[in-house]
Design a protein around this motif. Structure first.
Motif, PDB file in Angstrom:
ATOM      1  N   ALA A  16       0.814  -1.219   0.000  1.00  0.00           N
ATOM      2  CA  ALA A  16       0.000   0.000   0.000  1.00  0.00           C
ATOM      3  C   ALA A  16       0.848   1.270   0.000  1.00  0.00           C
ATOM      4  CB  ALA A  16      -0.934   0.005   1.206  1.00  0.00           C
ATOM      5  N   TRP A  17       2.122   1.159   0.383  1.00  0.00           N
ATOM      6  CA  TRP A  17       3.008   2.320   0.469  1.00  0.00           C
ATOM      7  C   TRP A  17       3.901   2.469  -0.756  1.00  0.00           C
ATOM      8  CZ3 TRP A  17       1.705   5.314   4.439  1.00  0.00           C
ATOM      9  CH2 TRP A  17       1.102   4.727   5.569  1.00  0.00           C
ATOM     10  N   ASP A  18       3.612   1.747  -1.828  1.00  0.00           N
ATOM     11  CA  ASP A  18       4.520   1.704  -2.984  1.00  0.00           C
ATOM     12  C   ASP A  18       4.766   3.076  -3.628  1.00  0.00           C
ATOM     13  OD1 ASP A  18       4.917  -0.976  -2.688  1.00  0.00           O
ATOM     14  OD2 ASP A  18       3.745  -1.596  -4.430  1.00  0.00           O
ATOM     15  N   GLU A  19       3.815   3.996  -3.499  1.00  0.00           N
ATOM     16  CA  GLU A  19       4.024   5.334  -4.083  1.00  0.00           C
ATOM     17  C   GLU A  19       4.614   6.325  -3.086  1.00  0.00           C
ATOM     18  OE1 GLU A  19       1.084   6.807  -7.102  1.00  0.00           O
ATOM     19  OE2 GLU A  19      -0.161   5.257  -6.163  1.00  0.00           O
ATOM     20  N   VAL A  20       4.701   5.939  -1.829  1.00  0.00           N
ATOM     21  CA  VAL A  20       5.238   6.821  -0.793  1.00  0.00           C
ATOM     22  C   VAL A  20       6.708   6.512  -0.511  1.00  0.00           C
ATOM     23  CG1 VAL A  20       5.007   7.536   1.631  1.00  0.00           C
ATOM     24  CG2 VAL A  20       2.954   7.108   0.246  1.00  0.00           C
TER      25      VAL A  20
END
Length: 232
Positions: A16-20
């Motif tokens: 879920a954090w792949d873009e952060v």
């Protein structure tokens, strides 16, 4: 160098954090997304809340991380808040992203006076797991069609015991250095527990004009806020 440890909420994993994560690393920091037991690539494993606290603490200790900004989204605020006090001087700050916060002796469902029966009913009907949201449940949260599909398609059933097991705190949560991010499409004001904690001089409130899953809807803005939190 700050070491960010990021934990997503119910039904979600490290993905879920792949873009952060890339933005935190591009700024010169470490970033480590943690999948809790029973979710994503660890799906199907029965796990209680104490297991989730241990997942977080073990990841930090295994990697020997220092100057940790520990980030908990939604449900994950409960195990993250407990882990934050257990890692001692490794902690720089804890960031709660539109999350629940732990109260000693209380569980995640304790704070759901109207929805508790719904959550517990889902757990009973799904072999001990809380069934993921459908697209209609996440409507109105600032997600475009692609982001909504990513959320729904990536979600896995959440281990029910982690939602009903009580939290264990050894010190007042208000003593921890903390940032609380309130996502306005999910409610204009923090709940009463958070509002009380925000009276502490150690806590800061930041508002985001987006919904409950900002790592999908506004990942760049969320990364900026997390970078700012490390400077507090």
């Amino acid at each position: 160098m700050t070491e960010y440890v990021l934990v997503a909420g119910a039904w979600l994993g490290a993905w879920a954090w792949d873009e952060v994560v890339p933005e935190l690393r591009a700024a010169g920091h470490g970033a480590h997304a943690v999948t809790l037991s029973g979710l994503a690539e660890k799906k199907g494993v029965a796990a209680g809340q104490r297991t989730h606290v241990a997942d977080i603490v073990d990841a930090i200790e295994r990697l020997d991380l220092r100057d940790v900004v520990l980030v908990g989204h939604s449900y994950a605020g409960i195990p993250v808040g407990q882990a934050a006090e257990r890692i001692g001087d490794r902690l720089a700050r804890v960031v709660f992203v539109d999350s629940s916060v732990p109260t000693d002796g209380e569980s995640f469902v304790s704070g759901w006076p109207d929805g508790r029966a719904m959550v517990e009913g889902s757990i009973a009907a799904n072999g001990g797991f809380w069934a993921p949201l459908g697209a209609e449940d996440a409507a109105g949260q600032g997600l475009d069609d692609a982001q909504l599909a990513r959320l729904v398609d990536g979600s896995t059933p959440h281990p029910g015991a982690s939602l009903t097991e009580p939290a264990e705190l050894t010190r007042p949560l208000g003593e921890l250095p903390a940032t609380y991010i309130k996502c306005l499409l999910d409610g204009a004001e923090p709940n009463d527990d958070v509002a009380t904690l925000l009276k502490s001089e150690n806590w800061q409130l930041v508002r985001m004009d987006t919904g409950h899953w900002p790592m999908f809807s506004q990942p760049h803005e969320l990364a900026r806020i997390l970078l700012d939190a490390a400077r507090k």
